[in-house]
Design a protein around this motif. Structure first.
Motif, PDB file in Angstrom:
ATOM      1  N   TRP A  62       0.840  -1.199   0.000  1.00 30.43           N
ATOM      2  CA  TRP A  62       0.000   0.000   0.000  1.00 30.43           C
ATOM      3  C   TRP A  62       0.869   1.241   0.000  1.00 30.43           C
ATOM      4  O   TRP A  62       1.873   1.295   0.697  1.00 30.43           O
ATOM      5  CB  TRP A  62      -0.925  -0.018   1.220  1.00 30.43           C
ATOM      6  N   PRO A  63       0.470   2.225  -0.803  1.00 28.69           N
ATOM      7  CA  PRO A  63       1.281   3.444  -0.847  1.00 28.69           C
ATOM      8  C   PRO A  63       1.281   4.131   0.515  1.00 28.69           C
ATOM      9  O   PRO A  63       0.263   4.170   1.205  1.00 28.69           O
ATOM     10  CB  PRO A  63       0.571   4.315  -1.891  1.00 28.69           C
ATOM     11  N   VAL A  64       2.432   4.609   0.898  1.00 25.08           N
ATOM     12  CA  VAL A  64       2.546   5.288   2.188  1.00 25.08           C
ATOM     13  C   VAL A  64       2.777   6.780   1.940  1.00 25.08           C
ATOM     14  O   VAL A  64       3.841   7.182   1.501  1.00 25.08           O
ATOM     15  CB  VAL A  64       3.721   4.706   3.004  1.00 25.08           C
ATOM     16  N   PRO A  65       1.772   7.612   2.184  1.00 26.25           N
ATOM     17  CA  PRO A  65       1.970   9.048   1.986  1.00 26.25           C
ATOM     18  C   PRO A  65       3.019   9.556   2.968  1.00 26.25           C
ATOM     19  O   PRO A  65       3.073   9.109   4.108  1.00 26.25           O
ATOM     20  CB  PRO A  65       0.602   9.659   2.306  1.00 26.25           C
ATOM     21  N   ASP A  66       3.861  10.447   2.491  1.00 26.85           N
ATOM     22  CA  ASP A  66       4.913  10.983   3.345  1.00 26.85           C
ATOM     23  C   ASP A  66       4.531  12.384   3.818  1.00 26.85           C
ATOM     24  O   ASP A  66       4.622  13.354   3.063  1.00 26.85           O
ATOM     25  CB  ASP A  66       6.232  11.029   2.553  1.00 26.85           C
ATOM     26  N   PRO A  67       4.114  12.491   5.087  1.00 28.76           N
ATOM     27  CA  PRO A  67       3.642  13.791   5.571  1.00 28.76           C
ATOM     28  C   PRO A  67       4.749  14.834   5.608  1.00 28.76           C
ATOM     29  O   PRO A  67       4.482  16.031   5.583  1.00 28.76           O
ATOM     30  CB  PRO A  67       3.127  13.480   6.982  1.00 28.76           C
TER      31      PRO A  67
ATOM     32  N   VAL B  86       4.188  23.467   1.634  1.00 22.89           N
ATOM     33  CA  VAL B  86       3.685  24.800   1.286  1.00 22.89           C
ATOM     34  C   VAL B  86       3.790  25.722   2.508  1.00 22.89           C
ATOM     35  O   VAL B  86       3.493  25.312   3.628  1.00 22.89           O
ATOM     36  CB  VAL B  86       2.216  24.698   0.819  1.00 22.89           C
ATOM     37  N   THR B  87       4.244  26.942   2.278  1.00 22.64           N
ATOM     38  CA  THR B  87       4.254  27.921   3.360  1.00 22.64           C
ATOM     39  C   THR B  87       2.898  28.617   3.373  1.00 22.64           C
ATOM     40  O   THR B  87       2.553  29.332   2.433  1.00 22.64           O
ATOM     41  CB  THR B  87       5.365  28.966   3.148  1.00 22.64           C
ATOM     42  N   LEU B  88       2.158  28.368   4.407  1.00 19.46           N
ATOM     43  CA  LEU B  88       0.807  28.917   4.463  1.00 19.46           C
ATOM     44  C   LEU B  88       0.850  30.413   4.750  1.00 19.46           C
ATOM     45  O   LEU B  88       1.732  30.888   5.464  1.00 19.46           O
ATOM     46  CB  LEU B  88       0.001  28.199   5.550  1.00 19.46           C
TER      47      LEU B  88
ATOM     48  N   TRP C  97      -7.565  15.754  -8.365  1.00 24.33           N
ATOM     49  CA  TRP C  97      -7.392  15.730  -6.904  1.00 24.33           C
ATOM     50  C   TRP C  97      -6.257  14.777  -6.532  1.00 24.33           C
ATOM     51  O   TRP C  97      -5.387  15.084  -5.718  1.00 24.33           O
ATOM     52  CB  TRP C  97      -8.697  15.317  -6.212  1.00 24.33           C
ATOM     53  N   ALA C  98      -6.284  13.585  -7.164  1.00 23.38           N
ATOM     54  CA  ALA C  98      -5.260  12.587  -6.862  1.00 23.38           C
ATOM     55  C   ALA C  98      -3.874  13.113  -7.218  1.00 23.38           C
ATOM     56  O   ALA C  98      -2.909  12.922  -6.467  1.00 23.38           O
ATOM     57  CB  ALA C  98      -5.555  11.291  -7.613  1.00 23.38           C
ATOM     58  N   ALA C  99      -3.772  13.806  -8.349  1.00 17.12           N
ATOM     59  CA  ALA C  99      -2.476  14.326  -8.782  1.00 17.12           C
ATOM     60  C   ALA C  99      -1.968  15.364  -7.773  1.00 17.12           C
ATOM     61  O   ALA C  99      -0.785  15.403  -7.435  1.00 17.12           O
ATOM     62  CB  ALA C  99      -2.596  14.952 -10.165  1.00 17.12           C
ATOM     63  N   ARG C 100      -2.886  16.162  -7.294  1.00 16.84           N
ATOM     64  CA  ARG C 100      -2.504  17.177  -6.326  1.00 16.84           C
ATOM     65  C   ARG C 100      -2.042  16.530  -5.014  1.00 16.84           C
ATOM     66  O   ARG C 100      -1.057  16.946  -4.407  1.00 16.84           O
ATOM     67  CB  ARG C 100      -3.716  18.057  -6.083  1.00 16.84           C
ATOM     68  N   PHE C 101      -2.768  15.500  -4.607  1.00 17.70           N
ATOM     69  CA  PHE C 101      -2.374  14.772  -3.403  1.00 17.70           C
ATOM     70  C   PHE C 101      -0.975  14.172  -3.597  1.00 17.70           C
ATOM     71  O   PHE C 101      -0.128  14.242  -2.705  1.00 17.70           O
ATOM     72  CB  PHE C 101      -3.394  13.673  -3.090  1.00 17.70           C
ATOM     73  N   ALA C 102      -0.773  13.599  -4.787  1.00 21.75           N
ATOM     74  CA  ALA C 102       0.517  12.964  -5.065  1.00 21.75           C
ATOM     75  C   ALA C 102       1.661  13.984  -5.020  1.00 21.75           C
ATOM     76  O   ALA C 102       2.740  13.684  -4.529  1.00 21.75           O
ATOM     77  CB  ALA C 102       0.473  12.270  -6.420  1.00 21.75           C
ATOM     78  N   ARG C 103       1.399  15.178  -5.540  1.00 21.06           N
ATOM     79  CA  ARG C 103       2.444  16.212  -5.478  1.00 21.06           C
ATOM     80  C   ARG C 103       2.762  16.573  -4.025  1.00 21.06           C
ATOM     81  O   ARG C 103       3.900  16.810  -3.669  1.00 21.06           O
ATOM     82  CB  ARG C 103       1.994  17.472  -6.223  1.00 21.06           C
ATOM     83  N   ALA C 104       1.740  16.577  -3.179  1.00 21.28           N
ATOM     84  CA  ALA C 104       1.954  16.981  -1.789  1.00 21.28           C
ATOM     85  C   ALA C 104       2.555  15.856  -0.946  1.00 21.28           C
ATOM     86  O   ALA C 104       3.428  16.103  -0.121  1.00 21.28           O
ATOM     87  CB  ALA C 104       0.643  17.459  -1.171  1.00 21.28           C
ATOM     88  N   PHE C 105       2.100  14.617  -1.158  1.00 19.60           N
ATOM     89  CA  PHE C 105       2.468  13.519  -0.251  1.00 19.60           C
ATOM     90  C   PHE C 105       3.348  12.449  -0.896  1.00 19.60           C
ATOM     91  O   PHE C 105       3.669  11.449  -0.277  1.00 19.60           O
ATOM     92  CB  PHE C 105       1.206  12.858   0.320  1.00 19.60           C
TER      93      PHE C 105
END
Ligand code: ADP
Ligand code: ZN
Length: 734
Positions: free
Chosen positions: A186-191, A196-198, A262-270
């Motif tokens: 299972w893919p493990v997202p890396d927090p 991003v600097t909020l 959405w998935a692509a954006r998640f992938a870029r972040a995690f």
């Protein structure tokens, strides 16, 4: 001491069974079997079937003679269903007046996942094999098998030899088999990748969420911000905090928003793709995800409404994005509101829940102004990140059109803007929330209108399929070449526009423009929809014409014109949320224009330019519109200031249905806090061949409406041909 009436009662187990009944039912634990823990999934005899059930937390009935109980079947070899999910089943069953067993089915919706997982035979060296006389190739295989037992094919590949070499070792007993379950990676997202600097406002909101995540505190938040204000970035930061704490996260999105964007954006972040759960996920993958969730192997799932029922362990955060979206309400089966159920689950999980929207539901807004445990904390992100201002909205008054122009459905103003957009080399979007070519087909000679034989509804003309189709049931017929009433040949007139007709008009006006149509008829899977949206992204489409499928969450930098063909479409009917939903939908569509550096324009065609919805869209004053709506609901005692339920009786015989409805209404308890309206024919009085009568129940907010309805309907027995559907807090008023 109270004498134990049946000494054996310690051997009874109470089980909720996946049948449309409340339960729990008592079963006898066979001799010598240990008492299963609550949540254990079991097979039980039920009537003449064997069904799945779950050992419930309730105590067995004391007074049942164990001698009369049926024996509990086998317990399945999987972890118990989490306590939080069992609580959720109880809660939703109660609130929706649904049988508990039917709600449990939502949580056990993937029966294949309950079976033992697939196994493979892997091979490992026999004792002494390494010391035996082997060829060089054989030795390579044995060495590989020593590193890690694998299948013959994998061993051959790893050793760089043919499978025949491996087979010979197996035949000579140098390699022996071992049974393994197939492990999915299972893919493990890396927090830690989230970087991003909020900005200041975002950081303040993010801190509130992260605090609640860290404290493992249940709290509901509304993340309220215009499109582009960074709501997604903010909840991503909370997801990162949740994963860092070693807990799991669940994100609910409307089905259609679950696109590759959405998935692509998640992938870029995690750093990895998220595990997604929606209607298009195949059954074998579903099985694996469900099982892995139960085994605690899945750190995060993003899914549509039904993902709420996944047995994820130890949730640290739930996000409901586009929380106002009506697809979170299920209208059939168990009519539950997934947003409310998500809040309930977060309460049981003891974790925060974030509702995000640019146009929050009235229910949620009112809850932010409440005091007490049901209060939702509102976090506001007031402006778009960066500087792009929201697009101006122009109202196009259709009443002033000259009759000469009535051949088309696009006003001259909109056509001119389309032309200008194409000349600039930008993209345009035309929105009409109506499938097909025309909503009404009639005979030009005699006026005969084509209607569905099974429903009280007109047939919609679909030109792409050359058929007339009912949008309520599956009925369809070929486009007729003569009138069934008067026999006139070729007299079919199609009245009103659907998206297909608008696409025709656009192609006629701009023959060189590249157009695409996006509706549930042209894109029946998420993949097909994604292909069209990719076309927008890659600039192979100039004008996109579509239904609500185009409204959600997409971001196209060169899209600078949005035209709404009929802004009034959602305003009719007896739906208490008609204005609210129209506003939300049109606001969302409008938000597609000018999302990047380029400024956008929005044109809304309407016959009701003075309607509060049009005014709010034109002025951009959402809060005033919401305040007026809230006032109206308050005056009318309508949700969320009062409670509402719809009871629909249906059956094949109209007279029987009417008499059953009258009978039920007469049995209603007299209560000054509750009004029962009707019975009256439902707006769609005939649906799929069944006649429908409706009762509406309106109650003061303090009334426990589900309990009230249960007490009422529980004492009225319905004839077998009559079906009673109860919808507490309905969204569907048809
Ligand atoms: P929303 O979810 O409210 O529509 P998003 O989170 O999608 O807003 O943000 C809109 C765009 O602005 C996205 O491309 C996002 O990456 C970008 N963005 C938002 N906040 C920031 C930030 N603090 N730094 C950099 N980019 C940001
Ligand atoms: Zn029909």
């Amino acid at each position: 001491m109270i004498p134990d009436l049946f000494p054996d009662s310690r051997r009874t187990v109470s089980v909720v069974v996946t049948a449309p009944l409340d339960g729990p039912f008592d079963y006898l634990l066979p001799e010598g079997r240990p008492m299963p823990v609550p949540g254990t999934v079991v097979a039980v005899p039920f009537g003449r079937q064997v069904l799945h059930g779950v050992v419930w937390d309730t105590r067995p009935e004391k007074a049942v003679d164990p001698g009369r109980l049926r024996p509990l079947g086998s317990a399945l070899d999987i972890p118990p269903l989490p306590w939080t999910l069992r609580r959720l089943v109880d809660h939703v069953a109660y609130e929706t007046v649904s049988p508990r067993g039917q709600v449990l089915k939502l949580a056990l919706s993937t029966p294949g996942a309950l079976e033992p997982p697939r196994t493979v035979d892997v091979f490992t060296p026999a004792i002494g094999a390494a010391g035996a006389k082997l060829t060089a190739k054989q030795r390579q295989v044995v060495e590989q098998a020593m590193i890690e037992p694998r299948t013959p094919a994998d061993l051959a590949r790893a050793a760089g030899v043919s499978t025949a070499v491996v087979k010979k070792l197996i035949d000579g007993a140098a390699l022996v088999s071992e049974t393994r379950t197939v492990e999915e990676a299972w893919p493990v997202p890396d927090p830690d990748l989230v970087s991003v600097t909020l900005n200041e406002g975002q950081a303040a909101a993010s801190d509130r969420l992260k605090d609640a995540v860290a404290a493992r505190r249940h709290q509901a938040f509304l993340l309220d911000g215009v499109p582009g204000s960074g709501k997604t970035e903010v909840y991503f930061s909370a997801i990162a905090a949740c994963l860092q704490a070693g807990r799991r996260a669940l994100i609910l999105l409307p089905e259609i928003a679950l696109t590759s964007q959405w998935a692509a954006r998640f992938a870029r972040a995690f750093g990895v793709n998220p595990i997604t759960w929606h209607a298009d996920v195949g059954s074998s993958r579903r099985r694996k995800i469900w099982r892995a969730a139960l085994e605690g192997k899945v750190p995060l799932v993003v899914g549509a409404r039904s993902a709420l029922w996944l047995p994820l362990q130890d949730l640290g955060l739930i996000v409901v994005d586009e929380e106002h979206d009506s697809s979170f309400k299920q209208d059939e089966g168990v009519p539950y509101q997934a947003r409310d159920a998500a809040i309930a689950r977060a309460r049981f999980e003891n974790c925060p829940v974030v509702l995000a929207s640019a146009t929050p539901s009235l229910e949620t807004i009112v809850a932010t102004e409440r005091v007490g445990p049901d209060r939702i904390e509102r976090l506001v992100l007031p402006e778009r990140h960066g500087s792009a201002p929201p697009p101006p909205v122009e109202i196009v008054d259709l009443r002033t059109r000259t009759p000469r122009r009535s051949i088309g459905f696009l006003a001259p103003r909109l056509v001119a803007q389309l032309r200008a957009t194409l000349e600039r080399g930008d993209q345009a979007l035309l929105f009409l929330n109506r499938r097909g070519y025309a909503p009404l087909s009639l005979c030009r000679a005699c006026g005969h209108r084509f209607r569905c034989p099974n429903c009280s509804a007109w047939l919609t003309a679909h030109r792409l399929r050359r058929r007339l189709q009912c949008h309520h049931c599956g009925f369809s017929m070929p486009e007729p070449d003569h009138c069934p009433e008067c026999g006139t040949i070729d007299a079919l007139a199609l009245s009103g526009p659907g998206v297909e007709r608008i696409a025709d008009e656009v192609r006629h006006l701009f023959p060189k423009a590249r157009t695409a149509l996006l509706t549930s008829d042209t894109a029946t899977t998420a993949g097909q929809a994604a292909a069209v949206l990719d076309g927008m992204e890659n600039r192979t489409i100039d004008i996109l014409i579509g239904t609500q499928m185009v409204a959600k969450g997409h971001h196209f930098p060169d899209l600078t014109l949005v035209g709404v063909v009929d802004g009034d479409l959602g305003l009719g009917g007896g739906d208490l949320r008609a204005a609210e939903r129209s506003f939300q939908l049109l606001y969302q569509v409008a938000g597609r224009a000018g999302r990047a550096e380029k400024p956008g324009t929005v044109l809304i065609q309407t016959h009701l330019p003075d309607h509060p919805v049009m005014r709010a869209l034109a002025s951009g004053d959402r809060d005033r519109f919401v305040a007026t709506e809230i006032e109206e609901r308050m005056d009318g005692g309508l949700p969320p200031f009062g409670r509402l339920a719809s009871l629909i009786l249906s059956g094949p015989n109209q007279i029987d249905v009417q008499s059953a409805a009258r009978h039920l209404s007469l049995a209603a308890p007299v209560d000054p806090r509750v009004r029962v309206l009707g019975p009256a024919p439902a707006p769609i009085a005939l649906l799929r061949g069944r006649w429908r009568e409706r009762l509406l129940v309106q109650a003061a907010p303090e009334v426990d409406l589900p309990a009230w309805i249960r007490a009422w309907t529980g004492q009225v027995k319905q004839h077998a041909s009559i079906q009673l559907s109860i919808d507490v807090d309905p969204y569907d008023f048809l």
